[in-house]
Design an enzyme around this catalytic site. Sequence first.
Site, PDB file in Angstrom:
ATOM      1  N   GLU A  25      -1.176  -4.846 -10.178  1.00 42.16           N
ATOM      2  CA  GLU A  25      -0.973  -3.953  -9.042  1.00 42.16           C
ATOM      3  C   GLU A  25       0.324  -4.307  -8.314  1.00 42.16           C
ATOM      4  OE1 GLU A  25      -4.971  -2.105  -7.540  1.00 42.16           O
ATOM      5  OE2 GLU A  25      -4.567  -3.976  -6.504  1.00 42.16           O
TER       6      GLU A  25
ATOM      7  N   TRP B 137     -12.854   0.347  -2.338  1.00 42.18           N
ATOM      8  CA  TRP B 137     -12.905   1.103  -1.069  1.00 42.18           C
ATOM      9  C   TRP B 137     -12.261   0.368   0.103  1.00 42.18           C
ATOM     10  CZ3 TRP B 137     -18.565   3.449  -0.993  1.00 42.18           C
ATOM     11  CH2 TRP B 137     -18.633   4.457  -1.972  1.00 42.18           C
ATOM     12  N   LYS B 138     -11.924  -0.891  -0.071  1.00 41.39           N
ATOM     13  CA  LYS B 138     -11.333  -1.677   1.023  1.00 41.39           C
ATOM     14  C   LYS B 138     -12.246  -1.578   2.250  1.00 41.39           C
ATOM     15  CE  LYS B 138      -6.994  -0.804  -1.265  1.00 41.39           C
ATOM     16  NZ  LYS B 138      -5.558  -0.612  -1.229  1.00 41.39           N
TER      17      LYS B 138
ATOM     18  N   HIS C 205      -6.832  -9.834  -4.313  1.00 43.65           N
ATOM     19  CA  HIS C 205      -6.092  -8.587  -4.045  1.00 43.65           C
ATOM     20  C   HIS C 205      -4.880  -8.917  -3.173  1.00 43.65           C
ATOM     21  CE1 HIS C 205      -5.076  -4.638  -2.507  1.00 43.65           C
ATOM     22  NE2 HIS C 205      -5.754  -4.135  -3.520  1.00 43.65           N
TER      23      HIS C 205
ATOM     24  N   SER D 165      -1.644   3.621  -6.364  1.00 38.16           N
ATOM     25  CA  SER D 165      -1.403   5.074  -6.241  1.00 38.16           C
ATOM     26  C   SER D 165      -1.845   5.870  -7.472  1.00 38.16           C
ATOM     27  CB  SER D 165       0.069   5.355  -5.898  1.00 38.16           C
ATOM     28  OG  SER D 165       0.350   4.855  -4.603  1.00 38.16           O
TER      29      SER D 165
ATOM     30  N   GLY E 181      -1.105   2.191  -2.190  1.00 36.80           N
ATOM     31  CA  GLY E 181      -1.220   3.073  -1.032  1.00 36.80           C
ATOM     32  C   GLY E 181       0.056   3.799  -0.660  1.00 36.80           C
TER      33      GLY E 181
HETATM   34  P1  PGA Z   1      -4.335   2.663  -3.967  1.00 34.79           P
HETATM   35  O1  PGA Z   1      -4.895   1.154  -3.912  1.00 34.79           O
HETATM   36  O2  PGA Z   1      -4.996   3.323  -5.155  1.00 34.79           O
HETATM   37  O3  PGA Z   1      -4.765   3.275  -2.672  1.00 34.79           O
HETATM   38  O4  PGA Z   1      -2.871   2.572  -4.134  1.00 34.79           O
HETATM   39  C1  PGA Z   1      -5.137   0.427  -5.084  1.00 34.79           C
HETATM   40  C2  PGA Z   1      -5.596  -0.965  -4.708  1.00 34.79           C
HETATM   41  O5  PGA Z   1      -5.131  -1.519  -3.716  1.00 34.79           O
HETATM   42  O6  PGA Z   1      -6.461  -1.545  -5.418  1.00 34.79           O
END
Ligand code: PGA
Length: 223
Positions: free
Chosen positions: A147, A12-13, A98, A185, A153
């Site tokens: 990632e 969720w950041k 991350h 994404s 994002g």
């Molecule tokens: P996102 O982020 O699904 O919004 O691209 C993934 C992440 O940063 O873990």
Amino acid sequence: MAGGVKWFIANWKSNKNVAESLSWLELFGPQLTSSESSKVVVCPSTLAAAPMKKLAEDNHYDLMIGLQNISAFGVGAFTGELAAEQAKGVADLVIIGHSERRQKLGETDAMVADKVTQAKEAGLLALVCVQDANTPIPDNTDMVAYEPIWAIGSGTADTPENAAAVIAEIKQKVGRDIPVLYGGSVKADNAKTFLERDEIDGLLVGGASLDPQQFITIVQQWT
Ligand code: PGA
């Protein structure tokens, strides 16, 4: 751990306060059915982790709670840091390294290694994020998430073919059978294309996990 089980991890950041986090779980939890072939982890804010854990336990929701970061140090005089030992009993897993923390908060490979050590000593699963097959992975890492930075994002995910190829390379380098996930994404409409790849052991989902309906749809692609 790899063999057939797929992981669904919500990152969720810095989104959702405690009340919003609990409302999400009240919608998501009852829709979640236990499955031998999938594991679900939600990583909310540090503040929301304990009340979410309690709500999940009280209602027997079959999910784990994770954190998005942990201190590189142990307990003691480290103002503002959350030591892994303090997270015991609440968190089951912690996301470490991350790319947002590496890029925006100066997290280094050495700090990532220290955080993995702290997490392991406290009995937490350590999930290390890497941007490609060249990012160092500490020896005692439990899980990895591939990632690519450009996919996070952005609305443009990696192709399942390339993600599977990079993940195969990562697994070869690690030399142990640990789960390696894809993130960047992932949405309800592309999740399945990644899950269908044997090499890909699950998904780390940011934006699309903020909506309980979209995240349950992603989880339900693999049951
Ligand atoms: P996102 O982020 O699904 O919004 O691209 C993934 C992440 O940063 O873990």
